[in-house]
Design a protein around this motif. Structure first.
Motif, PDB file in Angstrom:
ATOM      1  N   ARG A  60       3.683 -36.686  15.000  1.00 58.58           N
ATOM      2  CA  ARG A  60       2.635 -37.018  14.021  1.00 58.58           C
ATOM      3  C   ARG A  60       1.622 -37.961  14.662  1.00 58.58           C
ATOM      4  NH1 ARG A  60       3.180 -33.761   9.452  1.00 58.58           N
ATOM      5  NH2 ARG A  60       5.368 -33.220   9.348  1.00 58.58           N
ATOM      6  N   LEU A  61       0.356 -37.776  14.298  1.00 57.55           N
ATOM      7  CA  LEU A  61      -0.679 -38.690  14.744  1.00 57.55           C
ATOM      8  C   LEU A  61      -0.398 -40.075  14.180  1.00 57.55           C
ATOM      9  CD1 LEU A  61      -3.833 -36.519  13.998  1.00 57.55           C
ATOM     10  CD2 LEU A  61      -2.860 -36.974  16.245  1.00 57.55           C
ATOM     11  N   ALA A  63      -1.915 -43.091  12.566  1.00 59.61           N
ATOM     12  CA  ALA A  63      -3.191 -43.315  11.882  1.00 59.61           C
ATOM     13  C   ALA A  63      -2.977 -44.178  10.660  1.00 59.61           C
ATOM     14  CB  ALA A  63      -3.798 -41.978  11.470  1.00 59.61           C
ATOM     15  N   ASP A  65      -5.072 -44.919   6.877  1.00 60.95           N
ATOM     16  CA  ASP A  65      -5.393 -44.030   5.766  1.00 60.95           C
ATOM     17  C   ASP A  65      -6.588 -43.126   6.051  1.00 60.95           C
ATOM     18  OD1 ASP A  65      -3.321 -45.027   4.289  1.00 60.95           O
ATOM     19  OD2 ASP A  65      -4.543 -46.593   3.354  1.00 60.95           O
ATOM     20  N   TRP A  66      -7.206 -43.256   7.217  1.00 61.01           N
ATOM     21  CA  TRP A  66      -8.374 -42.448   7.545  1.00 61.01           C
ATOM     22  C   TRP A  66      -8.052 -40.964   7.494  1.00 61.01           C
ATOM     23  CZ3 TRP A  66      -8.369 -38.856  11.341  1.00 61.01           C
ATOM     24  CH2 TRP A  66      -7.394 -38.947  12.319  1.00 61.01           C
ATOM     25  N   ASN A  67      -6.812 -40.607   7.831  1.00 60.23           N
ATOM     26  CA  ASN A  67      -6.447 -39.191   7.882  1.00 60.23           C
ATOM     27  C   ASN A  67      -6.602 -38.520   6.518  1.00 60.23           C
ATOM     28  OD1 ASN A  67      -4.036 -40.935   7.506  1.00 60.23           O
ATOM     29  ND2 ASN A  67      -3.032 -38.987   7.104  1.00 60.23           N
ATOM     30  N   TRP A  68      -6.359 -39.266   5.427  1.00 51.09           N
ATOM     31  CA  TRP A  68      -6.498 -38.681   4.095  1.00 51.09           C
ATOM     32  C   TRP A  68      -7.961 -38.439   3.757  1.00 51.09           C
ATOM     33  CZ3 TRP A  68      -2.740 -36.363   1.708  1.00 51.09           C
ATOM     34  CH2 TRP A  68      -1.437 -36.690   2.060  1.00 51.09           C
ATOM     35  N   GLY A  71      -9.320 -35.686   6.493  1.00 48.88           N
ATOM     36  CA  GLY A  71      -8.668 -34.419   6.171  1.00 48.88           C
ATOM     37  C   GLY A  71      -9.103 -33.887   4.823  1.00 48.88           C
ATOM     38  N   VAL A 126      -4.774 -32.577   9.350  1.00 41.88           N
ATOM     39  CA  VAL A 126      -5.251 -33.952   9.541  1.00 41.88           C
ATOM     40  C   VAL A 126      -4.681 -34.858   8.450  1.00 41.88           C
ATOM     41  CG1 VAL A 126      -7.317 -35.425   9.505  1.00 41.88           C
ATOM     42  CG2 VAL A 126      -7.326 -33.287  10.816  1.00 41.88           C
ATOM     43  N   MET A 127      -4.683 -34.388   7.201  1.00 38.28           N
ATOM     44  CA  MET A 127      -4.161 -35.202   6.096  1.00 38.28           C
ATOM     45  C   MET A 127      -2.703 -35.603   6.347  1.00 38.28           C
ATOM     46  SD  MET A 127      -5.915 -33.185   2.902  1.00 38.28           S
ATOM     47  CE  MET A 127      -4.979 -33.952   1.607  1.00 38.28           C
ATOM     48  N   ARG A 129      -1.237 -35.592   9.271  1.00 38.52           N
ATOM     49  CA  ARG A 129      -1.140 -36.092  10.644  1.00 38.52           C
ATOM     50  C   ARG A 129      -0.309 -35.182  11.551  1.00 38.52           C
ATOM     51  NH1 ARG A 129       1.449 -41.128  10.823  1.00 38.52           N
ATOM     52  NH2 ARG A 129       2.725 -40.398   9.148  1.00 38.52           N
ATOM     53  N   GLU A 131       0.366 -33.005  14.486  1.00 38.16           N
ATOM     54  CA  GLU A 131      -0.188 -32.668  15.801  1.00 38.16           C
ATOM     55  C   GLU A 131      -0.078 -31.168  16.068  1.00 38.16           C
ATOM     56  OE1 GLU A 131       1.439 -35.093  18.927  1.00 38.16           O
ATOM     57  OE2 GLU A 131       0.849 -36.954  17.919  1.00 38.16           O
TER      58      GLU A 131
END
Length: 180
Positions: A60-61, A63, A65-68, A71, A126-127, A129, A131
């Motif tokens: 998993r990336l 990250a 909360d940016w991924n939410w 994404g 992305v949401m 995470r 990979e």
């Protein structure tokens, strides 16, 4: 590891669904079976959704909360490009008497539904995470690109010169402006 927790199991399910969808779109005989179309699209979709979920073991990336947010924006853009599904008969190959749509999102890209497929699965990856989900997006795009070649040959047979002219005018098969 159980197969349901293996992302490559879900990738295999998804690719099988895509292969079956390609056969469906390319065959006049198979194109008549809407239920087969639903199953193939369901497999393609289920595999891509399941493989990014937290229950599936994978890298998993790292990250915040940016991924939410990122994404979610990508996923939402994908849903916008899915809107043409309400104006066409998806799931099967082109039916006799199909009409050519050239307005709206079809004026930007020839296959907005496939652009939607690429975007929403990238957004979900992305949401969550994932990979592996992110790494497989080019694979899904390539598979959809091959599907468009077969589908567009079918459309050319059914619609003739108007479709050829449309294809010449709107260069992007899946990605706007990209002549691939």
């Amino acid at each position: 590891m159980r197969p349901f927790g293996d992302p490559f199991f879900w990738a295999l399910i998804s690719m099988f669904g895509l292969a079956a969808a390609t056969a469906l779109v390319g065959s006049d005989r198979l194109a008549k079976f809407r239920s087969l179309g639903l199953v193939t699209v369901g497999m393609f979709t289920l595999g891509r959704v399941a493989l990014v979920l937290p229950a599936v073991s994978q890298p998993r990336l790292v990250a915040g909360d940016w991924n939410w947010v990122v994404g979610g924006v990508i996923f939402a853009a994908g849903m916008v490009f899915a809107l043409p599904v309400f104006t066409i008969r998806p799931i099967t190959g082109p039916a006799a008497g199909v009409s050519l749509r050239t307005g709206g999102l079809y004026g930007i890209v020839r296959n907005p539904l496939y652009l939607s497929d690429v975007l929403w699965c990238l957004g979900l990856a992305v949401m969550f995470r994932s990979e592996i989900g992110i790494a497989l997006v080019p694979v899904w795009w390539a598979g959809l690109w091959l599907l468009t070649i077969i589908e567009e040959e079918s459309l050319e047979r059914k619609l003739g010169q108007p479709y050829i002219e449309y294809r010449r005018r709107i260069r992007g098969r899946i990605l706007p402006g990209l002549p691939l």
